[in-house]
Scaffold this motif. Structure first.
Motif, PDB file in Angstrom:
ATOM      1  N   GLU A  58       0.829  -1.212   0.000  1.00  0.00           N
ATOM      2  CA  GLU A  58       0.000   0.000   0.000  1.00  0.00           C
ATOM      3  C   GLU A  58       0.868   1.269   0.000  1.00  0.00           C
ATOM      4  O   GLU A  58       0.499   2.286  -0.584  1.00  0.00           O
ATOM      5  CB  GLU A  58      -1.001   0.018   1.169  1.00  0.00           C
ATOM      6  N   GLN A  59       2.041   1.188   0.652  1.00  0.00           N
ATOM      7  CA  GLN A  59       2.955   2.336   0.630  1.00  0.00           C
ATOM      8  C   GLN A  59       3.499   2.531  -0.782  1.00  0.00           C
ATOM      9  O   GLN A  59       3.639   3.650  -1.264  1.00  0.00           O
ATOM     10  CB  GLN A  59       4.119   2.105   1.597  1.00  0.00           C
ATOM     11  N   ASP A  60       3.816   1.406  -1.412  1.00  0.00           N
ATOM     12  CA  ASP A  60       4.330   1.448  -2.773  1.00  0.00           C
ATOM     13  C   ASP A  60       3.309   2.094  -3.710  1.00  0.00           C
ATOM     14  O   ASP A  60       3.654   2.923  -4.564  1.00  0.00           O
ATOM     15  CB  ASP A  60       4.643   0.013  -3.218  1.00  0.00           C
ATOM     16  N   THR A  92      14.090   9.350  -5.405  1.00  0.00           N
ATOM     17  CA  THR A  92      14.709   8.150  -4.840  1.00  0.00           C
ATOM     18  C   THR A  92      14.907   8.315  -3.340  1.00  0.00           C
ATOM     19  O   THR A  92      14.612   7.410  -2.546  1.00  0.00           O
ATOM     20  CB  THR A  92      16.065   7.862  -5.523  1.00  0.00           C
ATOM     21  N   ARG A  93      15.394   9.493  -2.943  1.00  0.00           N
ATOM     22  CA  ARG A  93      15.574   9.738  -1.502  1.00  0.00           C
ATOM     23  C   ARG A  93      14.233   9.680  -0.781  1.00  0.00           C
ATOM     24  O   ARG A  93      14.140   9.175   0.333  1.00  0.00           O
ATOM     25  CB  ARG A  93      16.228  11.102  -1.282  1.00  0.00           C
ATOM     26  N   ILE A 108       8.015   9.905   5.723  1.00  0.00           N
ATOM     27  CA  ILE A 108       7.556  11.207   5.201  1.00  0.00           C
ATOM     28  C   ILE A 108       6.128  11.177   4.653  1.00  0.00           C
ATOM     29  O   ILE A 108       5.525  12.228   4.471  1.00  0.00           O
ATOM     30  CB  ILE A 108       8.498  11.742   4.104  1.00  0.00           C
ATOM     31  N   GLU A 109       5.589   9.973   4.414  1.00  0.00           N
ATOM     32  CA  GLU A 109       4.273   9.884   3.764  1.00  0.00           C
ATOM     33  C   GLU A 109       3.197  10.624   4.550  1.00  0.00           C
ATOM     34  O   GLU A 109       2.381  11.348   3.980  1.00  0.00           O
ATOM     35  CB  GLU A 109       3.870   8.410   3.596  1.00  0.00           C
ATOM     36  N   GLU A 144       3.630  13.015   6.635  1.00  0.00           N
ATOM     37  CA  GLU A 144       3.931  14.429   6.892  1.00  0.00           C
ATOM     38  C   GLU A 144       3.699  15.247   5.624  1.00  0.00           C
ATOM     39  O   GLU A 144       2.580  15.592   5.308  1.00  0.00           O
ATOM     40  CB  GLU A 144       5.363  14.563   7.413  1.00  0.00           C
ATOM     41  N   ASP A 145       4.761  15.520   4.887  1.00  0.00           N
ATOM     42  CA  ASP A 145       4.622  16.366   3.704  1.00  0.00           C
ATOM     43  C   ASP A 145       5.595  15.864   2.636  1.00  0.00           C
ATOM     44  O   ASP A 145       6.684  16.426   2.484  1.00  0.00           O
ATOM     45  CB  ASP A 145       4.938  17.822   4.095  1.00  0.00           C
ATOM     46  N   PRO A 146       5.219  14.798   1.911  1.00  0.00           N
ATOM     47  CA  PRO A 146       6.172  14.244   0.947  1.00  0.00           C
ATOM     48  C   PRO A 146       6.603  15.250  -0.120  1.00  0.00           C
ATOM     49  O   PRO A 146       7.766  15.298  -0.514  1.00  0.00           O
ATOM     50  CB  PRO A 146       5.429  13.060   0.329  1.00  0.00           C
ATOM     51  N   GLU A 147       5.664  16.096  -0.559  1.00  0.00           N
ATOM     52  CA  GLU A 147       6.037  17.067  -1.586  1.00  0.00           C
ATOM     53  C   GLU A 147       7.038  18.083  -1.037  1.00  0.00           C
ATOM     54  O   GLU A 147       7.982  18.470  -1.719  1.00  0.00           O
ATOM     55  CB  GLU A 147       4.806  17.785  -2.133  1.00  0.00           C
ATOM     56  N   GLY A 148       6.841  18.495   0.212  1.00  0.00           N
ATOM     57  CA  GLY A 148       7.784  19.414   0.844  1.00  0.00           C
ATOM     58  C   GLY A 148       9.162  18.783   0.945  1.00  0.00           C
ATOM     59  O   GLY A 148      10.180  19.442   0.724  1.00  0.00           O
ATOM     60  N   TYR A 149       9.186  17.489   1.261  1.00  0.00           N
ATOM     61  CA  TYR A 149      10.469  16.785   1.365  1.00  0.00           C
ATOM     62  C   TYR A 149      11.168  16.773  -0.003  1.00  0.00           C
ATOM     63  O   TYR A 149      12.363  17.064  -0.106  1.00  0.00           O
ATOM     64  CB  TYR A 149      10.244  15.359   1.863  1.00  0.00           C
ATOM     65  N   VAL A 150      10.414  16.447  -1.058  1.00  0.00           N
ATOM     66  CA  VAL A 150      11.013  16.370  -2.394  1.00  0.00           C
ATOM     67  C   VAL A 150      11.481  17.764  -2.838  1.00  0.00           C
ATOM     68  O   VAL A 150      12.570  17.924  -3.395  1.00  0.00           O
ATOM     69  CB  VAL A 150      10.022  15.783  -3.418  1.00  0.00           C
TER      70      VAL A 150
END
Lengths: 168, 219
Positions: A4-6, A43-44, A52-53, A55-61
């Motif tokens: 499901e994470q994938d 990838t990171r 990070i899922e 929280e804010d994955p877009e902010g992380y990227v």
């Protein structure tokens, strides 16, 4: 990574990769480097997705894109060699789009790495000065000063001024 | 509209939109798998590597450090600088800005620059060929290794037979470069502080002793 994470990661990439690729393109000014930079950042994110899922994955990227771009510049000195021309080549039916692209990328190319990142995060990503400071790991004062210097350069860039008149 | 609004419109222009490569998610997964595999191999090998380092490498490292301290590996006549142990030439100051120095040296045929304020921005390029006609290597304005407090220096290898180098801005301004050299430098280095807050560099031009332009390169 669980199935499901994938799936969530795949959905995130499908939904946001176009926007993030444009961020990378504005940062690098080159399509291939932009794709490489985005792949590095994703990838990171994939390797830390469980953290990070929620929280804010877009902010992380976004943060990874901006900082990896600056780090690449520091680590790979051959990138510092000057280039006279931008790589894209116009075709007749895309003349207007070509003009916009050339004007924007040439204007951004005249900025330092940090100034460029500040401009992209401020005017493309619509982040506040405090948010940009958080992304770049510097003070709000540094962001303000970089933005001010960048805007002084952009205001007088002839190609950008012509495009601004078109926009107006 | 203000420049803020214009910039928002221009940066979001469809002209700057790119289509992400197909199979991006799959590429990212493959890259992540390779990264994990490398990490596992690295972790597994760490213990063995530490033993090897302890038994075999440490004595030679100690000798190398001793050599460095005593300057045994430096060519004769070089002023050594412990900050740049790989330097094969003098370490020379190109510019001083706000109390910081911009330094240059060579490591064999590689040309290096750094600011004394932030040493991790050291940058080396090469190989430098002293017989190369015209401008060979140039570190452009904004290069981290030549930037102090957002003030930009441009530097490069001086073309053969050139005695002056001028940096031309697109708005017509010119900045005369200073030329520096040091013991065992394969070629002199030019540099100048440029005020690019109101314009961008157009090109670099080199002149011989008679004032004749002998080389030019666009920025």
């Amino acid at each position: 990574m669980r199935a499901e994470q994938d799936q969530a990661f795949t959905t995130f990439v499908s939904a946001r990769s176009r926007h993030l690729l444009q961020t990378a393109y504005l940062l690098t000014g080159d399509r291939h480097r932009a794709e490489d930079l985005l792949q590095t950042a994703l990838t990171r994110a994939y390797l830390r997705w469980d953290r990070i899922e929620s929280e804010d994955p877009e902010g992380y990227v976004r943060r990874t894109l901006a900082n990896a771009h600056i780090d690449w510049w520091r680590r790979k000195p051959w990138r510092e060699e000057s280039t006279a021309e931008l790589p894209d080549v116009p075709t007749p039916d895309q003349a207007s789009a070509y003009d916009v692209r050339q004007a924007v990328l040439q204007a951004l190319a005249g900025l330092s790495r940090r100034q460029r990142a500040v401009v992209v995060l401020r005017y493309y990503e619509d982040l506040s000065e405090a948010e940009i400071a958080g992304v770049l790991g510097c003070s709000a004062g540094t962001v303000k000063s970089a933005a001010s210097r960048a805007m002084a350069k952009l205001r007088t860039h002839p190609g950008l001024s012509a495009q601004r008149e078109e926009v107006a | 509209m203000s420049i803020d609004d214009d910039l928002r419109v221009l940066l979001r222009s469809p002209a700057l939109a790119l289509e992400p490569p197909s199979g991006l998610s799959a590429d990212v997964r493959r890259r992540a798998r390779r990264h994990r595999a490398r990490t596992r191999v690295a972790a597994g090998g760490t213990t063995a590597a530490l033993v090897v380092v302890g038994v075999l490498v440490l004595p030679s490292v100690r000798t190398a450090v001793d050599d460095l301290r005593e300057g045994r590996n430096q060519p004769a006549g070089i002023r050594t600088d412990p900050r740049f142990p790989a330097a094969t030439t003098d370490v020379v100051t190109l510019q001083r800005i706000n109390g910081a120095e911009i330094l240059t040296w060579f490591e064999g045929s590689r040309w290096c620059t750094v600011t004394s304020r932030v040493t991790q921005k050291e940058s080396c390029v090469g190989p430098v060929d002293s017989a190369h006609r015209g401008f060979s290597w140039v570190q452009a304005a904004g290069s981290p290794s030549l930037t102090v407090d957002d003030q930009h220096v441009v530097a490069g290898i001086v073309p053969p037979d050139a005695s002056r180098v001028i940096v031309h801005m697109r708005d017509g301004r010119e900045f005369e470069a200073v030329i520096a050299t040091g013991n065992r430098f394969p070629a002199p280095v030019w540099s100048t502080l440029v005020d690019d807050s109101t314009g961008v560099v157009s090109h670099y031009a080199a002149f011989d002793r008679l004032g004749k332009e002998i080389a030019r390169r666009n920025a």
